[in-house]
Design an enzyme around this catalytic site. Structure first.
Site, PDB file in Angstrom:
ATOM      1  N   GLU A  94       0.857  -1.171   0.000  1.00 20.66           N
ATOM      2  CA  GLU A  94       0.000   0.000   0.000  1.00 20.66           C
ATOM      3  C   GLU A  94       0.897   1.225   0.000  1.00 20.66           C
ATOM      4  OE1 GLU A  94      -2.097   3.358   0.568  1.00 20.66           O
ATOM      5  OE2 GLU A  94      -0.590   2.759   2.018  1.00 20.66           O
ATOM      6  N   CYS A 132      -5.350   4.991   5.679  1.00 12.32           N
ATOM      7  CA  CYS A 132      -5.132   3.716   5.009  1.00 12.32           C
ATOM      8  C   CYS A 132      -6.424   2.956   4.777  1.00 12.32           C
ATOM      9  CB  CYS A 132      -4.162   2.840   5.792  1.00 12.32           C
ATOM     10  SG  CYS A 132      -3.778   1.325   4.897  1.00 12.32           S
ATOM     11  N   CYS A 149      -5.504  -1.259   5.746  1.00 13.11           N
ATOM     12  CA  CYS A 149      -5.765  -1.523   7.164  1.00 13.11           C
ATOM     13  C   CYS A 149      -6.845  -0.566   7.630  1.00 13.11           C
ATOM     14  CB  CYS A 149      -4.504  -1.409   8.001  1.00 13.11           C
ATOM     15  SG  CYS A 149      -3.343  -0.153   7.474  1.00 13.11           S
ATOM     16  N   HIS A 182      -6.997   3.063  12.136  1.00  7.15           N
ATOM     17  CA  HIS A 182      -6.781   4.454  12.521  1.00  7.15           C
ATOM     18  C   HIS A 182      -8.022   5.022  13.192  1.00  7.15           C
ATOM     19  CE1 HIS A 182      -2.790   5.014  10.869  1.00  7.15           C
ATOM     20  NE2 HIS A 182      -3.173   4.264   9.858  1.00  7.15           N
ATOM     21  N   ARG A 202      -0.270  -4.397  10.818  1.00  8.65           N
ATOM     22  CA  ARG A 202       1.144  -4.180  10.504  1.00  8.65           C
ATOM     23  C   ARG A 202       1.971  -3.766  11.705  1.00  8.65           C
ATOM     24  NH1 ARG A 202      -2.243  -3.522   6.828  1.00  8.65           N
ATOM     25  NH2 ARG A 202      -1.840  -4.255   4.725  1.00  8.65           N
ATOM     26  N   SER A 251       4.254   1.466   9.806  1.00  6.95           N
ATOM     27  CA  SER A 251       5.248   1.571   8.742  1.00  6.95           C
ATOM     28  C   SER A 251       6.203   2.729   8.971  1.00  6.95           C
ATOM     29  CB  SER A 251       4.576   1.666   7.369  1.00  6.95           C
ATOM     30  OG  SER A 251       3.892   0.454   7.112  1.00  6.95           O
ATOM     31  N   CYS A 299       2.968  -0.529   4.195  1.00  5.44           N
ATOM     32  CA  CYS A 299       1.854   0.353   3.873  1.00  5.44           C
ATOM     33  C   CYS A 299       2.435   1.584   3.168  1.00  5.44           C
ATOM     34  CB  CYS A 299       1.129   0.704   5.168  1.00  5.44           C
ATOM     35  SG  CYS A 299      -0.581   0.237   5.133  1.00  5.44           S
ATOM     36  N   CYS A 333       7.687   1.629  -3.703  1.00  2.83           N
ATOM     37  CA  CYS A 333       9.206   1.698  -3.881  1.00  2.83           C
ATOM     38  C   CYS A 333       9.828   1.857  -5.339  1.00  2.83           C
ATOM     39  CB  CYS A 333       9.819   0.458  -3.274  1.00  2.83           C
ATOM     40  SG  CYS A 333       9.160  -0.098  -1.710  1.00  2.83           S
TER      41      CYS A 333
END
Lengths: 366, 571
Positions: free
Chosen positions: B14, B61, B64, B68, B483, B506, B550, B553
């Site tokens: 994510e 997010c 997930c 939050h 996570r 993360s 999350c 790259c």
């Protein structure tokens, strides 16, 4: 989709040639191309198989809730969509490839299907500083321009791509903008909601595949098929509203009976979505059915129309459903008259909202 | 001679994350992890109604989703001293369990499995042998030769169409893939089945929270009401629906997920000594069984394991200004005044991009290189996530943790050290899913007992009206996201949010190094990872995916002096 998307086999059959003649044609083609007879089978297969429409699904300033919602679709299920109906050639969430292999997938489709593929965008685009969202060292803005160029149509998933969503809420620190404020001259379908309902997302895709056209859109670019009715007008609790039966506090006696959540801040009266009709996750429930007021997540700027638990009447200038409180008070005396007045007022206000929406869109296209 | 590779984007995660890694003699010798997207949600929260914060932060997010929102309502409840009714705690727990089961299964099959399962190899599987293997590891009914034969035909037809969609340009045929064709075919079968199942378990969120992703939460309890004598509230039909979804979930986890994990792991036991990284593990704990104030009775215990010492658990206090602090030495932020690490209650979010202007070839990793801040506990980098939770549970002496860990190690004939690895992280995620599946039924039964005993409260009104609040208050909301350790710190002033800071899993794991040059979990775990072919860095994905990132790259190649040699670009 369009005629040129038919397979060659279909075109040949439609022109009155038999399958035998088609096979003969394939054999001749193989000979002309200098191929061995064993290659004839492959040519037959390639020409018979209709290409699945390629989709490039880009991710910018987002939380991936749209992708997550998409994979919740129950009709059709997502495996059938991605294996049988479309060719999902790029999506950072699900694709096997990474790095330059992912790049290859994207570029293969952008060149091979230029003008043919559908671009789907999840997330808004930061404009204050392009470095606020980069992928492979390139900015979201430059990537969007590049991929949009060869797109046949653009689907803007969710509130982020349609209206900027939470990151565009005041003071919008990154200058987040929706797709339609950045890309012009392409058909853009705004599939609103945070996220949109899974079956609505699948429905938009199925609509395009089945009827060979993009769905009819409202003034804000949303498919009428799913966004032509207010949550309020399709809410199963609406009779409570009309009868003046309201929840006064969460989990009070009225909440336990499922009365109307208008006074708890429900944005159903201002919100166009399918929650009351299709409901969520294959029709299991929707926010109001589960006791929480609608927060209006399919409307532009809903984050700044808060606080969420303050009901609309408390806002100066809102003017929506002016009769609601009155109905609550006078219901015992003149319910019939109240409902009639309310119905008329609703229709007038709705017309006004559409006019405002139109003005907003025109403004945004400047 | 070392080369530097940059992966951008690392897919099947994510968000937007970029990893640069230096490779020497076929191994990674250094690594840099960079978050490349920012939205500034903490800035947006300022001056808003604290009761609305859950909805804003939930949008951090969508993978997930729920976590939050939960941390947010807890931070406000902590600030205002609100104690929610037992039923609300149980419903939150049930939503928490549903999230874990869905998220971990999706991670295993859809985000991580393709690092281990070669889809193209599955095309040469023998359906009869596949069926034999499937039936030897599980009682899952979809395991006949005909079933696998049909699947193989469908897969072949898909591949022959020439449009490979999400499977195009994968690392198929890479020599790091070790599974027999038949096990690969089982993997593909369950990839598709898991895709269909995951949309079912989330219906628990829809029943209690109205929708998924992003179900509704509420400060002071949960928004749904219980009433077994009404058809407009959670009644016996809704509860029976939840029971059915939980039963199906337990079946899927016990008969598909865990057997697959244990069938695939033996082929990759070498990954039990790769990707270990940091040696400190943090868990805030969660799943209260006796109210949120009674931390000792959480199903996931709270605490820290330092230096892989499983003989003791060190306490953690999120309200202590000296314990958790965020450093910005390598992040695109600035603080007013001194740039020293700050506790989140005093935290600031001021964007200050100092990196190269896009398009750029590579980041200046000597200076600022990420949109993530760098959290530290008493100056130490910590790993968070399933492995941390399992280790803290194990070190706390909880029998059920020891049981599953010992069972897994014995079944795989692996040493305890194998826990501290890429494989250990992936296995820990499966083992805790097994625990969570079991606990979900306990919570459900407790909910039924409460209703039976006449308690149908789901919300406390006491502190709902801002007029009842103190002028100033501050709180912290802790949870364990799938996570890892997640916390929200809130400062309320004149009934509005004055400061709001999130330190997410993360951020702990994927952050850039701190001012002392200490690496965080991703960077540290990549050190020593073998790379067979720098053009196809499958191994980087394995370790990075084992954290279930999350973020997203990128990959470039440099020579040993760091000068640019070759770039693997995405666009």
């Amino acid at each position: 989709m369009s005629e040129k998307d038919q397979t060659l086999y279909q075109e040949i059959r439609e022109k009155g040639y038999s399958r035998r003649e088609f096979l003969k044609f394939c054999g001749m083609m193989a000979a002309l191309m200098g191929l061995e007879t064993s290659a004839v089978g492959q040519i037959v297969k390639a020409l018979e198989t209709k290409k699945r429409i390629p989709i490039l699904w880009m991710h910018f300033q987002e939380c991936t809730c749209c992708s997550e919602s998409f994979i919740r679709s129950s009709h059709p299920i997502v495996a059938d969509i991605i294996l049988d109906k479309v060719s999902l050639d790029y999506t950072e969430t699900l694709m096997a490839a990474a790095g330059h292999q992912a790049e290859k997938s994207l570029h293969d489709t952008m060149t091979k299907y230029f003008g043919e593929y559908i671009l789907m965008v999840e997330g808004s685009i930061p404009t204050k500083n392009e470095a606020y969202c980069t992928i492979g060292g390139k900015s979201a803005l430059s990537i969007l321009h590049e991929v949009a160029e060869g797109a046949k149509a653009i689907v803007a998933w969710g509130n982020c791509a349609s209206a900027g969503c939470v990151q565009a809420a005041n003071p919008n620190p990154t200058g987040a903008k929706p797709v339609h404020k950045v890309i012009h001259g392409k058909p853009i379908i705004n599939v609103q909601g945070c996220p949109p309902i899974a079956e609505v997302m699948a429905g938009v895709i199925v609509h395009m595949l089945t009827f060979d056209r993009i769905p009819q859109l409202d003034k804000l670019g949303r498919p009428k098929e799913f966004y032509s009715r207010r949550v309020h007008d399709t809410c199963y609790r609406r009779p409570n509203y009309d009868a003046g039966l309201f929840v006064e506090s969460f989990d009070d006696e009225n909440a336990k009976k499922g009365y109307c959540l208008y006074k708890m801040g429900c944005r159903g009266p201002n919100t166009y979505n399918s929650c009351g009709v299709i409901k969520w996750n294959n029709g299991v429930s929707f926010p109001i059915q589960s006791g929480h007021p609608c927060i209006g997540c399919s409307e532009a700027n809903f984050w700044d129309n808060g606080p969420f638990y303050k009901h609309l009447q408390s806002f100066p200038g809102f003017g929506v459903e002016k009769t609601a409180d009155k109905i609550g008070v006078i219901v015992g005396l003149a319910a019939g008259a109240g409902i009639a007045a309310h119905a008329i007022s609703t229709n007038i206000l709705k017309r006004r909202e559409i006019a405002v929406g139109k003005a907003k869109l025109e403004d945004s296209n400047k | 001679m070392s080369t530097r590779i940059v992966v951008d984007p690392v897919t099947r995660i994510e968000g937007h994350l970029r990893v640069e890694a230096e490779i020497k003699d076929g191994k990674i010798v250094d690594a840099y992890s960079s978050g490349t997207m920012v939205r500034g949600i903490e800035i947006i929260l300022k001056d808003r109604d604290p009761r609305d914060a859950w909805a804003f932060t939930e949008r951090v997010c969508g993978v997930c989703t729920t976590v939050h929102a939960l941390a947010s309502v807890r931070s406000v409840e902590n600030a205002l001293g609100i104690v929610i009714p037992p039923n609300a705690e149980l419903i939150r727990n049930l939503m928490f369990c549903a999230q874990y089961m869905q998220d971990h299964v999706v991670h295993f099959y859809h985000l991580h499995a393709l690092d281990w399962v070669d889809v193209v190899s599955a095309l040469s599987a023998d359906p009869l042998e596949t069926s034999r293997i499937a039936q030897s590891i599980s009682n899952w009914p979809k395991s006949s030769p005909g079933y696998f034969s049909d699947l193989k035909k469908r897969l072949s037809k898909f591949v022959e169409s020439g449009q490979l969609g999400i499977f195009a340009n994968g690392y198929w045929g890479h020599k790091a893939y070790k599974l027999p064709a038949e096990v690969n075919l089982i993997g593909v079968a369950h990839y598709l089945e898991a895709l269909e199942w995951q949309k079912e378990i989330v219906k628990i969120h829809t029943i209690f929270g109205g929708k998924n992703p992003h179900p509704n939460y509420l400060v002071g309890g949960v928004p749904c009401s219980l009433n077994i004598n009404e058809n407009n509230a959670i009644n016996s039909e809704r509860l029976a629906y939840v029971a059915k979804l939980l039963d199906d979930a337990v079946n899927f986890i016990e008969q598909v997920y865990i057997p697959d994990l244990m069938a695939i792991a033996p082929y990759y036991l070498d990954w039990g000594s790769i990707g270990g990284g940091l040696t400190n593990y943090l868990s805030y704990g969660d799943l209260p069984t006796n109210g949120y104030a009674d931390v000792a009775n959480f199903k996931f215990p709270r605490g820290i394991v330092m230096g892989r010492d499983l003989s003791q658990v060190v306490p953690v206090d999120a309200t202590d200004p000296e314990q958790i602090q965020e450093c910005i030495a390598h992040s695109y932020y600035t603080y007013d005044g001194d740039q020293n690490p700050k506790h989140p209650w005093n935290g600031q979010t001021k964007l200050n991009y100092t990196g190269p202007n896009p398009p750029y070839d590579f980041l200046n990793t000597d200076k600022q290189y990420s949109w993530l801040k760098t959290p530290r506990w008493k100056g130490n980098p910590m790993e968070v996530g399933p492995l941390s939770r399992m280790l803290v549970g194990y070190a706390s002496g909880r029998e059920e943790y020891k049981e599953v860990v010992h069972w897994a190690l014995k079944t795989l004939n692996a040493p305890v050290e194998a826990l501290f690895s890429t494989l250990g992280r992936t296995a820990a995620r499966g083992l805790e899913t097994k625990l969570v599946a079991g606990w979900s039924r306990e919570f459900f039964n407790s909910l039924l007992s409460n209703i039976k005993n006449g308690d149908d409260r789901t919300f406390t009104k006491d502190m709902w009206e801002p007029s009842s609040w103190p002028a100033n208050a501050k709180g912290v909301g802790l949870t364990e996201a799938p996570r890892g350790a997640l916390a929200h710190w809130i400062v309320i002033k004149d009934k509005l949010i004055d400061n709001y800071q999130l330190v997410v899993p993360s951020t702990w794991n994927a952050s850039p190094r701190d001012s002392k040059g200490q690496r965080s979990a991703y960077e540290e775990s990549l050190i020593g990872t073998p790379i067979a072919d720098p053009e196809n860095p499958l191994e980087i994905l394995r370790t990075i995916h084992s954290f279930d990132p999350c973020i997203a790259c990128a990959v470039h190649l440099y020579d040993e002096k760091g000068s640019y040699v070759h770039q693997i670009q995405t666009f």
